[in-house]
Motif scaffolding. Structure first.
Motif, PDB file in Angstrom:
ATOM      1  N   THR A   1     -10.173   6.528  -2.545  1.00  0.00           N
ATOM      2  CA  THR A   1      -8.920   7.032  -3.125  1.00  0.00           C
ATOM      3  C   THR A   1      -9.002   7.053  -4.637  1.00  0.00           C
ATOM      4  O   THR A   1      -8.628   8.043  -5.291  1.00  0.00           O
ATOM      5  CB  THR A   1      -7.731   6.158  -2.678  1.00  0.00           C
ATOM      6  N   TYR A   2      -9.517   5.971  -5.224  1.00  0.00           N
ATOM      7  CA  TYR A   2      -9.543   5.887  -6.687  1.00  0.00           C
ATOM      8  C   TYR A   2     -10.666   6.732  -7.291  1.00  0.00           C
ATOM      9  O   TYR A   2     -10.540   7.219  -8.413  1.00  0.00           O
ATOM     10  CB  TYR A   2      -9.582   4.421  -7.116  1.00  0.00           C
TER      11      TYR A   2
ATOM     12  N   GLU B   1     -10.260   0.700  -1.176  1.00  0.00           N
ATOM     13  CA  GLU B   1      -9.538   1.806  -1.804  1.00  0.00           C
ATOM     14  C   GLU B   1     -10.454   2.647  -2.692  1.00  0.00           C
ATOM     15  O   GLU B   1      -9.979   3.500  -3.441  1.00  0.00           O
ATOM     16  CB  GLU B   1      -8.383   1.259  -2.646  1.00  0.00           C
TER      17      GLU B   1
ATOM     18  N   GLU C   1       0.507   6.535  -7.131  1.00  0.00           N
ATOM     19  CA  GLU C   1      -0.777   7.238  -7.164  1.00  0.00           C
ATOM     20  C   GLU C   1      -0.578   8.737  -6.979  1.00  0.00           C
ATOM     21  O   GLU C   1      -1.223   9.548  -7.657  1.00  0.00           O
ATOM     22  CB  GLU C   1      -1.693   6.689  -6.068  1.00  0.00           C
TER      23      GLU C   1
ATOM     24  N   VAL D   1       0.843  -1.201   0.000  1.00  0.00           N
ATOM     25  CA  VAL D   1       0.000   0.000   0.000  1.00  0.00           C
ATOM     26  C   VAL D   1       0.875   1.248   0.000  1.00  0.00           C
ATOM     27  O   VAL D   1       0.633   2.195  -0.763  1.00  0.00           O
ATOM     28  CB  VAL D   1      -0.943   0.002   1.222  1.00  0.00           C
TER      29      VAL D   1
ATOM     30  N   LEU E   1     -10.402  -3.842  -3.460  1.00  0.00           N
ATOM     31  CA  LEU E   1     -10.686  -2.610  -4.190  1.00  0.00           C
ATOM     32  C   LEU E   1     -11.676  -1.733  -3.434  1.00  0.00           C
ATOM     33  O   LEU E   1     -11.529  -0.502  -3.405  1.00  0.00           O
ATOM     34  CB  LEU E   1     -11.223  -2.939  -5.584  1.00  0.00           C
TER      35      LEU E   1
ATOM     36  N   SER F   1       2.423   1.691  -3.381  1.00  0.00           N
ATOM     37  CA  SER F   1       1.409   2.105  -4.357  1.00  0.00           C
ATOM     38  C   SER F   1       1.110   3.588  -4.241  1.00  0.00           C
ATOM     39  O   SER F   1       0.868   4.268  -5.247  1.00  0.00           O
ATOM     40  CB  SER F   1       0.125   1.304  -4.147  1.00  0.00           C
ATOM     41  N   ARG F   2       1.123   4.107  -3.020  1.00  0.00           N
ATOM     42  CA  ARG F   2       0.811   5.521  -2.800  1.00  0.00           C
ATOM     43  C   ARG F   2       1.787   6.436  -3.539  1.00  0.00           C
ATOM     44  O   ARG F   2       1.418   7.535  -3.983  1.00  0.00           O
ATOM     45  CB  ARG F   2       0.835   5.848  -1.305  1.00  0.00           C
TER      46      ARG F   2
ATOM     47  N   PHE G   1      -5.973  -4.925  -7.794  1.00  0.00           N
ATOM     48  CA  PHE G   1      -6.244  -5.061  -6.365  1.00  0.00           C
ATOM     49  C   PHE G   1      -6.493  -6.504  -5.936  1.00  0.00           C
ATOM     50  O   PHE G   1      -6.899  -6.741  -4.816  1.00  0.00           O
ATOM     51  CB  PHE G   1      -7.459  -4.210  -5.998  1.00  0.00           C
TER      52      PHE G   1
ATOM     53  N   TRP H   1      -0.317  -7.876  -7.650  1.00  0.00           N
ATOM     54  CA  TRP H   1      -0.671  -6.523  -7.212  1.00  0.00           C
ATOM     55  C   TRP H   1       0.143  -5.592  -8.097  1.00  0.00           C
ATOM     56  O   TRP H   1       1.359  -5.726  -8.199  1.00  0.00           O
ATOM     57  CB  TRP H   1      -0.283  -6.353  -5.755  1.00  0.00           C
TER      58      TRP H   1
END
Length: 257
Positions: free
Chosen positions: A153-154, A150, A126, A119, A147, A122-123, A141, A195
């Motif tokens: 966020t998405y 999250e 993103e 995570v 998913l 990934s941030r 995900f 992932w």
């Protein structure tokens, strides 16, 4: 080439850093600093010539050579009895140690990342997509259940008018409300086992980046980071061809394995 095969391909491209140095423990010290890089560090020996340098090679071909003192800031260049560490004064930080060879390592391998590690990694990608604000962001995900956690966020990322956001998951759990991004449900083992987050840079090669990992044990991920534009393009092109040819609402491309 599948996502799993991409990971295996990067793993197979391991570079070798051969250290020619009078200190018995210099190679071990460098190996510790490069532990999360796709590079193997070994001792080298030469009958004659200079000492205190290292050679980076890949597939037996020369890539670059650098002085050990440039790899280890504060290194004093002297010999030891093999029981002490090289003299590294102060705290140079991980971005300085090994810096002369980092630009030659396109991918960063990692092992045993936890879900929390994934995570956090990934941030980074993103955030880059958010700041550039254009292009395509693709994220896997594993399951719809993950998913859903999250979704906010998405949805926020997808609110960027010029950022096209795609999420991929297997049909385990309920599909979240996706008002500003597209959900692809892939009925394949690789979607369940990998992932990934890949950003196409929004037209800037320097902004391209990707994270791709395989869950090889429950909650433990093995994979790589990449800032290499060709590698990022390969990941995104594969996802487009494999999972976006079908209806985005169910993503069933006919594969079940």
């Amino acid at each position: 080439m599948s996502l799993i095969e991409l990971i295996a391909g990067v793993e197979a491209r391991e570079a070798t850093l051969t250290v020619f140095d009078p200190r018995a423990d210099t190679a071990d010290t460098l190996a510790g600093h490069f532990a999360d890089r796709n590079v193997r560090v070994v001792d080298g020996s030469a009958d004659e010539g200079p000492e205190g340098y290292a050679v980076l090679s890949r597939d037996g071909e020369f890539v670059t050579a650098v002085a050990v003192e440039d790899l280890l800031p504060g290194y004093d260049g002297g010999t030891t009895d093999g029981d002490s560490e090289p003299d590294i004064s102060g705290d140079p930080g991980p971005s300085r140690v090994g810096e002369p060879v980092l630009d030659h390592l396109d991918e960063t391998m990692f092992t045993s990342y936890s879900r929390a590690d994934m995570v956090a990694a990934s941030r980074e990608i993103e955030d880059r997509a958010w700041r550039v604000g254009t292009g395509e962001l693709h994220a896997g995900f594993q399951t719809l259940e993950v998913l859903t956690g999250e979704a906010n966020t998405y949805d926020r990322l997808g609110e960027k008018d010029d950022l096209d956001v795609h999420a991929y998951a297997t049909a385990e759990g309920d599909s979240p409300d996706a008002d500003h991004y597209t959900v692809h449900i892939g009925r394949t083992a690789e979607i369940r086992e990998t992932w990934f987050v890949a950003y196409d840079g929004g037209g800037y090669d320097d902004a391209k980046c990707a994270l791709l990992a395989e869950e090889r044990a429950p909650g433990e991920f093995y994979g790589f980071w990449s800032y290499d534009p060709e590698t990022v393009d390969t990941i995104i092109e594969y996802l487009r061809e494999r999972y976006q040819s079908s209806e985005a609402t169910d993503g069933d491309d006919g594969a079940t394995a």
